[in-house]
Design an enzyme around this catalytic site. Structure first.
Site, PDB file in Angstrom:
ATOM      1  N   GLU A   1       1.414  -5.170   4.215  1.00  0.00           N
ATOM      2  CA  GLU A   1       0.522  -5.760   5.221  1.00  0.00           C
ATOM      3  C   GLU A   1       0.142  -7.168   4.789  1.00  0.00           C
ATOM      4  O   GLU A   1       0.134  -7.476   3.594  1.00  0.00           O
ATOM      5  CB  GLU A   1      -0.781  -4.946   5.331  1.00  0.00           C
ATOM      6  N   LYS A   2      -0.199  -7.993   5.746  1.00  0.00           N
ATOM      7  CA  LYS A   2      -0.827  -9.270   5.450  1.00  0.00           C
ATOM      8  C   LYS A   2      -2.164  -8.965   4.771  1.00  0.00           C
ATOM      9  O   LYS A   2      -2.876  -8.052   5.189  1.00  0.00           O
ATOM     10  CB  LYS A   2      -1.052 -10.018   6.778  1.00  0.00           C
TER      11      LYS A   2
ATOM     12  N   ARG B   1     -12.579  13.654   8.560  1.00  0.00           N
ATOM     13  CA  ARG B   1     -13.616  14.527   7.999  1.00  0.00           C
ATOM     14  C   ARG B   1     -14.991  13.943   8.332  1.00  0.00           C
ATOM     15  O   ARG B   1     -15.084  12.807   8.804  1.00  0.00           O
ATOM     16  CB  ARG B   1     -13.480  14.567   6.482  1.00  0.00           C
TER      17      ARG B   1
ATOM     18  N   VAL C   1     -19.637  10.870   3.734  1.00  0.00           N
ATOM     19  CA  VAL C   1     -20.902  10.775   2.999  1.00  0.00           C
ATOM     20  C   VAL C   1     -21.946  10.032   3.848  1.00  0.00           C
ATOM     21  O   VAL C   1     -23.090  10.468   3.981  1.00  0.00           O
ATOM     22  CB  VAL C   1     -20.711  10.012   1.663  1.00  0.00           C
TER      23      VAL C   1
ATOM     24  N   LYS D   1       0.832  -1.212   0.000  1.00  0.00           N
ATOM     25  CA  LYS D   1       0.000   0.000   0.000  1.00  0.00           C
ATOM     26  C   LYS D   1       0.862   1.256   0.000  1.00  0.00           C
ATOM     27  O   LYS D   1       1.914   1.281   0.632  1.00  0.00           O
ATOM     28  CB  LYS D   1      -0.873   0.034   1.261  1.00  0.00           C
TER      29      LYS D   1
HETATM   30  C1  MV4 Z   1      -6.758  -4.113   2.748  1.00  0.00           C
HETATM   31  C2  MV4 Z   1      -7.483  -5.210   2.238  1.00  0.00           C
HETATM   32  C3  MV4 Z   1      -7.087  -6.478   2.620  1.00  0.00           C
HETATM   33  N1  MV4 Z   1      -6.051  -6.648   3.465  1.00  0.00           N
HETATM   34  N2  MV4 Z   1      -5.738  -4.328   3.588  1.00  0.00           N
HETATM   35  C4  MV4 Z   1      -8.900  -0.723   0.147  1.00  0.00           C
HETATM   36  C5  MV4 Z   1      -8.866   0.754   0.278  1.00  0.00           C
HETATM   37  C6  MV4 Z   1      -8.084   1.055   1.498  1.00  0.00           C
HETATM   38  N3  MV4 Z   1      -8.868   1.930   2.339  1.00  0.00           N
HETATM   39  C7  MV4 Z   1      -7.806  -0.235   2.159  1.00  0.00           C
HETATM   40  N4  MV4 Z   1      -8.292  -1.278   1.307  1.00  0.00           N
HETATM   41  C8  MV4 Z   1      -8.084  -2.592   1.579  1.00  0.00           C
HETATM   42  N5  MV4 Z   1      -7.069  -2.847   2.449  1.00  0.00           N
HETATM   43  C9  MV4 Z   1      -5.401  -5.575   3.921  1.00  0.00           C
HETATM   44  N6  MV4 Z   1      -4.361  -5.765   4.763  1.00  0.00           N
HETATM   45  C10 MV4 Z   1      -8.540  -4.961   1.376  1.00  0.00           C
HETATM   46  C11 MV4 Z   1      -8.853  -3.658   1.035  1.00  0.00           C
HETATM   47  C12 MV4 Z   1      -9.962  -3.486   0.148  1.00  0.00           C
HETATM   48  C13 MV4 Z   1     -11.129  -2.878   0.583  1.00  0.00           C
HETATM   49  C14 MV4 Z   1     -11.248  -2.325   1.858  1.00  0.00           C
HETATM   50  C15 MV4 Z   1     -12.401  -1.729   2.270  1.00  0.00           C
HETATM   51  C16 MV4 Z   1     -13.490  -1.659   1.397  1.00  0.00           C
HETATM   52  C17 MV4 Z   1     -13.392  -2.178   0.151  1.00  0.00           C
HETATM   53  C18 MV4 Z   1     -12.218  -2.786  -0.278  1.00  0.00           C
HETATM   54  C19 MV4 Z   1     -12.131  -3.319  -1.569  1.00  0.00           C
HETATM   55  C20 MV4 Z   1     -10.985  -3.908  -1.987  1.00  0.00           C
HETATM   56  C21 MV4 Z   1      -9.891  -3.995  -1.120  1.00  0.00           C
END
Ligand code: MV4
Length: 452
Positions: free
Chosen positions: A200-201, A294, A297, A158
C-alpha cells in the site's frame, strides 16, 4: 431470548458481558483457567467451569474444552468477547455445528475480513475508498518493484494474515522495498504461518478513525459514529474518544464514512457488532484498512455518546431479534473519552507489572464509568494481557470530558503494582492533545521528547 450464555473470555470484558446478561435475565456460565480461580468473572457468573491451566493455549484458546463446557452447562449461546477466539472463524463454525449460537458474525464474514487483501478488495468493490496499492498479494520482488513504479514512494508492506502491526514494513526506495518485502514475508510466515503480503501507499502520520456498526438478521445495519484511536503505543491503544476531535470531522464526513462502513457490512452479509477501521490524512481523506469482526475494548465511548448498550444489542440480534433502534433515531450527545489502565511500569519501558493489587479505589461521581475486574487483594496473573481496566469520562464538551478524566485519574488509587496512570496523566496535559492535534505518531513523539 437465550436462557443461558457461556462467556468465553476473562477480565473486564467477561464481567461486562455478564453484567449485560444479568440485566436481561439471562443465566451466565463462566469458564476460567487455573490462574483465574479468584477472578471476578468467576464470582459474578451463575456458574463456572475450569477449562485448564493458566496458559491461554491450554484454556481460553482450547476450543474443545470450551465446547465441552458449553455442552455440560447446556448453554444456548457463546459470547467470545474480544481477543482469544473472538475472530476465529473455525470456532464460530464449530459453535454453529454444535447448535450453539456464536454471538458474532457468521464464519464466512469473519473469514472475508481475516484475509486483509480480500478485505481490501471487498471494500474497493463496495465503493469504499481504500489506500492505493497492489491488486491482491504480491508474490515476487519484481512484482513489488512494478507496484512501486506505478505508485511511487513511500510504501508499506503488510501481511495478508496480519493486523495489529505484525508483518508490516515501510519502504522508501527500491533497495529498502526489496528488503522490506523479504522481512515482512519472514515475519508473516513466523507469526501467522502464511508469508503472503500486499503493498500500500504509506499514509504518513495518519489518524486512526474507526466506525462502529451493528447489524441484525433482518437486514438492518446501522452505524454509530466514529472513535478516534490515534493515541497508541506499539499498536496498543491507550486513549480513545468519541467523537473524533479532528477539526475536519464534520457531520457530513461522519455520515459518509458511516455509509461506507454499512455498505461494506452489507456486502459480506454482516451480522452483529463490528468496526470498520480507516486511516485519515490531514486533509480529511479517509481510507479503509481493516474490519474488526468483534466487540472492541473501546466500545464503551460509543455507548456513552449514542446511549446504546452494544453488548445487549449483540445478544438481541444473535437471538434473532431486531435492533432496538433505527439509524434515524440515533443521536450523538456530548463527548466520551476512555483511558486504558495497564499493569505496566511506564518508567521501565512499559514492562508488565503483575502481582497483588493491595488496594483498589475506583473513581466515581457524575459522568464517570469504570469497567474493571480488579478489586483490593486481587492478584493479577502474569499470563494474560496487562489491561486491568478502563476509565470512561463523559462530558457535554470535550473540555469537560478531559477535565473529568484528569480528576478520575487523580482519584484512582491502585497500590501494590505499577500502572500506566502516570503516563496517561502526562498525555492529558499535552497541549497538542488538548487541542485535538495528534496522529498515530503522537505517543512516540512525546516519549522521544521525554527521553531527550
Ligand atoms: C498503515 C499506516 C500507514 N499507511 N497503512 C498499523 C496496524 C494496522 N492495523 C494498520 N497500521 C497502519 N497501516 C498505510 N497504508 C500506518 C499504520 C499504523 C497505525 C495505524 C493505526 C494506528 C496506529 C498505527 C501505528 C503505526 C502504523
Amino acid at each position: 431470548m437465550f436462557d443461558k450464555i457461556l462467556i468465553a473470555n476473562r477480565g473486564e470484558i467477561a464481567l461486562r458481558v455478564i453484567r449485560a446478561c444479568q440485566e436481561m435475565g439471562i443465566r451466565t456460565l463462566a469458564v476460567y483457567s487455573e490462574a483465574d480461580v479468584d477472578s471476578l468473572h468467576v464470582q459474578r457468573a451463575d456458574e463456572a467451569i475450569c477449562i485448564g491451566p493458566a496458559a491461554s493455549m491450554e484454556s481460553y484458546l482450547k476450543i474443545d474444552r470450551i465446547i465441552s463446557a458449553a455442552e455440560v452447562g447446556d448453554v444456548d449461546a457463546i459470547h467470545p468477547g474480544y481477543g482469544f477466539l473472538a475472530e476465529n472463524a473455525h470456532f464460530a463454525e464449530i459453535c454453529e455445528n454444535c447448535n450453539i449460537k456464536f454471538i458474532g458474525p457468521n464464519p464466512a464474514a469473519i473469514r472475508s475480513m481475516a484475509d486483509k487483501a480480500v478485505a481490501r478488495e471487498t471494500a474497493r468493490k463496495a465503493g469504499v475508498p481504500v489506500v492505493p496499492g497492489s491488486e491482491g498479494p504480491v508474490e515476487t520482488e519484481a512484482e513489488c518493484l512494478r507496484v512501486a513504479k506505478k505508485l511511487g514512494y513511500p510504501l508499506i508492506i503488510k501481511a495478508v494474515a496480519g493486523g495489529g502491526g505484525r508483518g508490516m514494513r515501510e519502504a522508501h526506495n527500491d533497495v529498502s522495498l526489496v528488503k522490506a518485502f523479504h522481512t515482512a514475508r519472514m515475519e508473516a510466515e513466523r507469526a501467522f504461518n502464511d508469508p503472503s503480503v500486499y503493498v500500500e501507499k504509506l499514509i504518513v502520520n495518519p489518524r486512526h478513525i474507526e466506525i462502529q456498526i451493528i447489524a441484525d438478521s433482518h437486514g438492518h445495519i446501522v452505524h454509530l459514529g466514529e472513535r478516534d484511536c490515534s493515541i497508541q503505543r506499539k499498536h496498543q491503544k491507550i486513549i480513545e474518544e468519541c467523537p473524533s476531535p479532528f477539526p475536519g470531522m464534520t457531520d457530513d464526513l461522519r455520515k459518509k464514512m458511516g455509509k461506507a462502513a454499512v455498505k461494506l457490512a452489507e456486502n459480506v452479509k454482516y451480522e452483529n457488532a463490528g468496526t470498520v477501521e480507516f486511516l485519515m490524512d490531514e486533509k480529511g481523506n479517509y481510507f479503509f484498512i481493516e474490519m474488526n469482526t468483534r466487540i472492541q475494548v473501546e466500545h464503551a465511548v460509543t455507548e456513552e455518546v449514542y446511549g446504546v448498550d452494544l453488548v445487549k444489542e449483540q445478544i438481541r440480534v444473535a437471538a434473532g431479534e431486531k435492533l432496538s433502534f433505527e439509524q434515524k433515531k440515533l443521536e450523538a450527545r456530548g463527548v466520551a473519552i476512555e483511558v486504558r489502565i495497564n499493569a505496566e511500569d511506564p518508567y521501565e519501558n512499559f514492562r508488565p507489572s503483575p502481582g497483588m493489587v493491595e488496594l483498589f479505589y475506583a473513581p466515581g461521581g457524575y459522568g464517570v464509568r469504570v469497567d474493571s475486574h480488579v478489586y483490593s487483594g486481587y492478584v493479577i496473573p502474569p499470563h494474560y494481557d496487562s489491561m486491568i481496566g478502563k476509565l470512561i469520562a463523559f462530558g457535554k464538551t470535550r473540555r469537560e470530558a478531559l477535565d473529568r478524566m484528569t480528576r478520575m485519574l487523580d482519584e484512582t488509587i491502585i497500590r501494590g503494582i505499577k500502572t500506566t496512570i502516570p503516563f496517561c496523566k502526562s498525555v492529558l496535559l499535552e497541549p497538542d492533545f488538548r487541542r485535538g492535534r495528534f496522529s498515530t505518531a503522537f505517543v512516540d513523539q512525546i516519549l522521544t521528547k521525554k527521553r531527550a
